[in-house]
Design an enzyme around this catalytic site. Structure first.
Site, mmCIF file in Angstrom:
data_model
loop_
_atom_site.group_PDB
_atom_site.id
_atom_site.type_symbol
_atom_site.label_atom_id
_atom_site.label_comp_id
_atom_site.label_asym_id
_atom_site.label_seq_id
_atom_site.Cartn_x
_atom_site.Cartn_y
_atom_site.Cartn_z
ATOM 1 N N LYS A 90 46.004 -84.124 6.186
ATOM 2 C CA LYS A 90 47.018 -84.865 6.934
ATOM 3 C C LYS A 90 47.543 -84.008 8.087
ATOM 4 O O LYS A 90 48.201 -82.999 7.878
ATOM 5 C CB LYS A 90 48.199 -85.240 6.038
ATOM 6 C CG LYS A 90 49.105 -86.248 6.725
ATOM 7 C CD LYS A 90 50.484 -86.314 6.140
ATOM 8 C CE LYS A 90 51.470 -85.431 6.820
ATOM 9 N NZ LYS A 90 51.723 -85.714 8.248
ATOM 10 N N VAL A 104 60.637 -78.254 3.400
ATOM 11 C CA VAL A 104 59.652 -79.214 2.873
ATOM 12 C C VAL A 104 58.745 -78.516 1.851
ATOM 13 O O VAL A 104 58.379 -79.102 0.824
ATOM 14 C CB VAL A 104 58.836 -79.860 4.020
ATOM 15 C CG1 VAL A 104 57.736 -80.748 3.463
ATOM 16 C CG2 VAL A 104 59.743 -80.673 4.929
ATOM 17 N N GLU A 162 52.465 -71.975 3.143
ATOM 18 C CA GLU A 162 52.630 -71.092 4.315
ATOM 19 C C GLU A 162 53.844 -71.626 5.059
ATOM 20 O O GLU A 162 53.780 -72.701 5.654
ATOM 21 C CB GLU A 162 51.392 -71.144 5.222
ATOM 22 C CG GLU A 162 50.115 -70.607 4.589
ATOM 23 C CD GLU A 162 50.090 -69.096 4.447
ATOM 24 O OE1 GLU A 162 51.073 -68.429 4.824
ATOM 25 O OE2 GLU A 162 49.087 -68.581 3.922
ATOM 26 N N CYS A 200 54.951 -69.430 13.541
ATOM 27 C CA CYS A 200 55.586 -68.905 12.325
ATOM 28 C C CYS A 200 55.621 -67.383 12.334
ATOM 29 O O CYS A 200 56.457 -66.786 11.672
ATOM 30 C CB CYS A 200 54.846 -69.410 11.097
ATOM 31 S SG CYS A 200 53.085 -69.081 11.173
HETATM 32 P P1 NAD Z 1 57.421 -79.730 8.549
HETATM 33 O O1 NAD Z 1 57.697 -79.067 7.246
HETATM 34 O O2 NAD Z 1 58.429 -80.650 9.089
HETATM 35 O O3 NAD Z 1 56.070 -80.572 8.460
HETATM 36 C C1 NAD Z 1 54.838 -79.987 8.107
HETATM 37 C C2 NAD Z 1 53.917 -81.067 7.593
HETATM 38 O O4 NAD Z 1 54.438 -81.580 6.360
HETATM 39 C C3 NAD Z 1 53.757 -82.275 8.525
HETATM 40 O O5 NAD Z 1 52.421 -82.729 8.480
HETATM 41 C C4 NAD Z 1 54.693 -83.288 7.894
HETATM 42 O O6 NAD Z 1 54.312 -84.609 8.172
HETATM 43 C C5 NAD Z 1 54.519 -82.980 6.421
HETATM 44 N N1 NAD Z 1 55.637 -83.427 5.571
HETATM 45 C C6 NAD Z 1 56.936 -83.611 5.924
HETATM 46 N N2 NAD Z 1 57.647 -84.033 4.861
HETATM 47 C C7 NAD Z 1 56.796 -84.105 3.819
HETATM 48 C C8 NAD Z 1 56.943 -84.469 2.438
HETATM 49 N N3 NAD Z 1 58.109 -84.837 1.933
HETATM 50 N N4 NAD Z 1 55.851 -84.406 1.623
HETATM 51 C C9 NAD Z 1 54.664 -84.010 2.126
HETATM 52 N N5 NAD Z 1 54.460 -83.672 3.413
HETATM 53 C C10 NAD Z 1 55.513 -83.705 4.255
HETATM 54 O O7 NAD Z 1 57.077 -78.540 9.553
HETATM 55 P P2 NAD Z 1 56.758 -78.638 11.111
HETATM 56 O O8 NAD Z 1 58.059 -78.836 11.810
HETATM 57 O O9 NAD Z 1 55.622 -79.574 11.359
HETATM 58 O O10 NAD Z 1 56.188 -77.162 11.395
HETATM 59 C C11 NAD Z 1 57.000 -76.081 11.697
HETATM 60 C C12 NAD Z 1 57.193 -75.192 10.475
HETATM 61 O O11 NAD Z 1 55.929 -74.745 9.983
HETATM 62 C C13 NAD Z 1 57.943 -73.922 10.807
HETATM 63 O O12 NAD Z 1 58.904 -73.658 9.829
HETATM 64 C C14 NAD Z 1 56.856 -72.857 10.783
HETATM 65 O O13 NAD Z 1 57.318 -71.549 10.522
HETATM 66 C C15 NAD Z 1 55.956 -73.343 9.715
HETATM 67 N N6 NAD Z 1 54.641 -72.732 9.857
HETATM 68 C C16 NAD Z 1 54.236 -71.771 8.964
HETATM 69 C C17 NAD Z 1 53.001 -71.161 9.096
HETATM 70 C C18 NAD Z 1 52.540 -70.102 8.144
HETATM 71 O O14 NAD Z 1 51.354 -69.866 8.104
HETATM 72 N N7 NAD Z 1 53.403 -69.490 7.364
HETATM 73 C C19 NAD Z 1 52.168 -71.528 10.143
HETATM 74 C C20 NAD Z 1 52.611 -72.487 11.041
HETATM 75 C C21 NAD Z 1 53.841 -73.100 10.880
#
Ligand code: NAD
Length: 458
Positions: A161, A218, A236, A270
């Site tokens: 997804k 999340v 992650e 991130c």
């Molecule tokens: P987000 O948590 O809002 O969404 C991430 C994904 O999860 C999206 O595809 C979203 O549709 C899905 N999602 C949202 N709610 C959900 C639920 N209840 N159940 C299942 N899936 C759900 O994050 P974002 O705003 O898209 O991304 C930014 C975040 O990602 C930042 O905090 C960043 O640090 C983190 N990030 C971490 C890494 C790492 O490797 N540690 C890498 C990139 C980004």
């Protein structure tokens, strides 16, 4: 306009430079998600039974097709996510590299033969089944590949997804997988909402592992949801990484490289080193030189080869970052183009208290907070004063200090005298609330298997 196999509902896709709609993508319902999972489950048995050499060949074929489409994929990412074209080409190349690297895994998924009395004891790495991968919007291509390449190599099928706002490259990768010869159902992209598709990956019993990259909030929900079925999960999550600059380093070089460690991808990273800790005796010199390098950063149309920073991915993200800027003491900023895009200038804040929101929270935009420290102990304790532990950098000419600080900082990925990017052949993941488990590196396929022990009596 990109379409997808899901047609019952659609959501618009926006170009963050022009703010204009560039397409419409299907948004899968629970029933459509269930159908995709059912197809992945059907495809699992035959995929697991594909001979290791043949599975390896198919992954290399997938890599080759991705490579042929590098420029196309990169241009899609520029238009959909506002990534600079240089970064986007690297990202599509990273998908190819992950596939090639893990194509060596099927023939090398070794078990062990363990000496026991009365027989022979063997271990096998069995694939899990259907793996659900949930991807954020900040690096749509690489983060998808860090999950799907080792998962497929280990014999699993994948449902993926993408984030709601950046689905286009993932959908194209799904098409390219079929073009490369991967059987139907082995790798399926299911665009849609997190609360619908992502949530269903967590609750559907046929999905045996969820690989989630996204926000810590999340991630915690997903971990709780997975507990119901004791479902395997890799997380992650967020970061608030420190760039620690000691006075014994080449301060000019450290100040010249610091903007790239936090403003790359407009800070939507991130691993962004969004806190800079500078030893007090070098503080003024560092901040002066940082101003020069930040003002020199080329914040221009990301489609241009010279671009070093593009816009925020969305209006919502720009507004969320702006709120941090409004509440902070801004020392200086770089430039931003005029026009409609979701632009923010690279912004440097001098923090005087570790309680400031801009110092503590993951801003996820082009904002960096700088603070002085006195000695090694204080540097380590400030760096660790966060719930996160993903990345970080240490600048010093003293090898002993570099090692002491690298061992002292509670973080999964550190670089000394550099801000090295993630490498597909070394492990990546977070300490503390930055995550759970590791991706990439030689052991990643094992995270998509169960270890089985078999004893055979003589
Ligand atoms: P987000 O948590 O809002 O969404 C991430 C994904 O999860 C999206 O595809 C979203 O549709 C899905 N999602 C949202 N709610 C959900 C639920 N209840 N159940 C299942 N899936 C759900 O994050 P974002 O705003 O898209 O991304 C930014 C975040 O990602 C930042 O905090 C960043 O640090 C983190 N990030 C971490 C890494 C790492 O490797 N540690 C890498 C990139 C980004």
């Amino acid at each position: 306009m990109t379409t997808s196999p899901f047609v019952t509902a659609t959501s618009p896709v926006i170009n963050p430079v022009t703010t204009q709609q560039i397409g419409e993508v299907g948004s899968a319902s629970v029933e459509e998600t269930d159908a995709a999972i059912a197809r992945a489950q059907e495809a699992f048995g035959p995929w697991r039974d594909v001979a290791p050499g043949e599975r390896a060949r198919l992954l290399r074929a997938f890599a080759a097709v991705v490579d042929l489409h590098n420029e196309e994929l990169a241009r899609i990412e520029v238009a959909n996510a506002g990534h600079t074209i240089g970064n986007a080409r690297w990202e599509a190349g990273n998908v190819r590299d992950c596939l090639n690297y893990y194509s060596a895994a099927p023939e090398r998924l070794f078990g062990k033969q363990i000496p026991v009395p009365g027989g022979v004891d063997l271990t096998f790495h069995e694939p899990l089944g259907v793996v659900g991968i949930i991807v954020p919007w900040n690096f749509p291509m690489p983060i998808a590949a860090w999950g799907f390449a080792p998962a497929l190599a280990a014999g699993n099928t994948v449902v993926l997804k993408p984030a709601e706002v950046t689905p286009l490259t993932a959908i194209r990768l799904g098409e390219l997988a079929l073009e490369a010869g991967l059987p139907e159902g082995v790798f399926t992209v299911v665009p849609g909402k997190g609360s619908v598709v992502g949530e269903r990956f967590v609750t559907h019993p046929a999905v045996r592992k969820v690989c989630f990259t996204g926000s810590t909030a999340v991630g915690k929900q997903i971990m709780k949801g997975c507990a119901d079925q004791v479902k395997r999960v890799t997380l992650e999550l967020g970061g608030k990484s420190a760039n620690i600059v000691f006075a014994d380093t080449d301060v000019a070089a450290a100040a010249a490289s610091a903007p790239y460690a936090v403003f790359d991808n407009a800070g939507q990273d991130c691993c962004a080193r969004s806190r800079i800790l500078v030893q007090r005796s070098a503080y003024d010199e560092f901040v002066g030189r940082l101003e020069e390098s930040v003002k020199a950063l080329k914040v221009v149309d990301p489609a241009l080869d010279e671009s070093e920073m593009g816009p925020m991915v969305s209006a919502a993200q720009r507004d969320s970052v702006q709120r941090y800027i409004d509440g902070a003491h801004v020392a200086f900023t770089g430039s931003r183009p005029d026009g409609d895009g979701y632009w923010l200038p690279p912004t440097v804040v001098e923090s005087t208290s570790t309680d400031e929101a801009v110092w503590r929270e993951e801003v996820f935009g082009p904002v960096v907070a700088v603070m002085p420290f006195e000695d090694e102990d204080e540097a380590i304790s400030l760096a660790n004063d966060t719930e996160y532990g993903l990345s970080g950098s240490i600048f010093t000419e003293n090898l002993g200090r570099a090692l002491r600080v690298a061992r002292g900082v509670e973080s999964g990925n550190l670089s000394v005298n550099s801000h090295s990017a993630v490498r597909y052949w070394t492990p990546f993941g977070g300490f503390k609330q930055s995550g759970l488990g590791r991706e990439l590196g030689p052991d990643a396929p094992n995270a998509f298997t169960e270890e089985k022990n078999v004893f055979i009596a003589h």
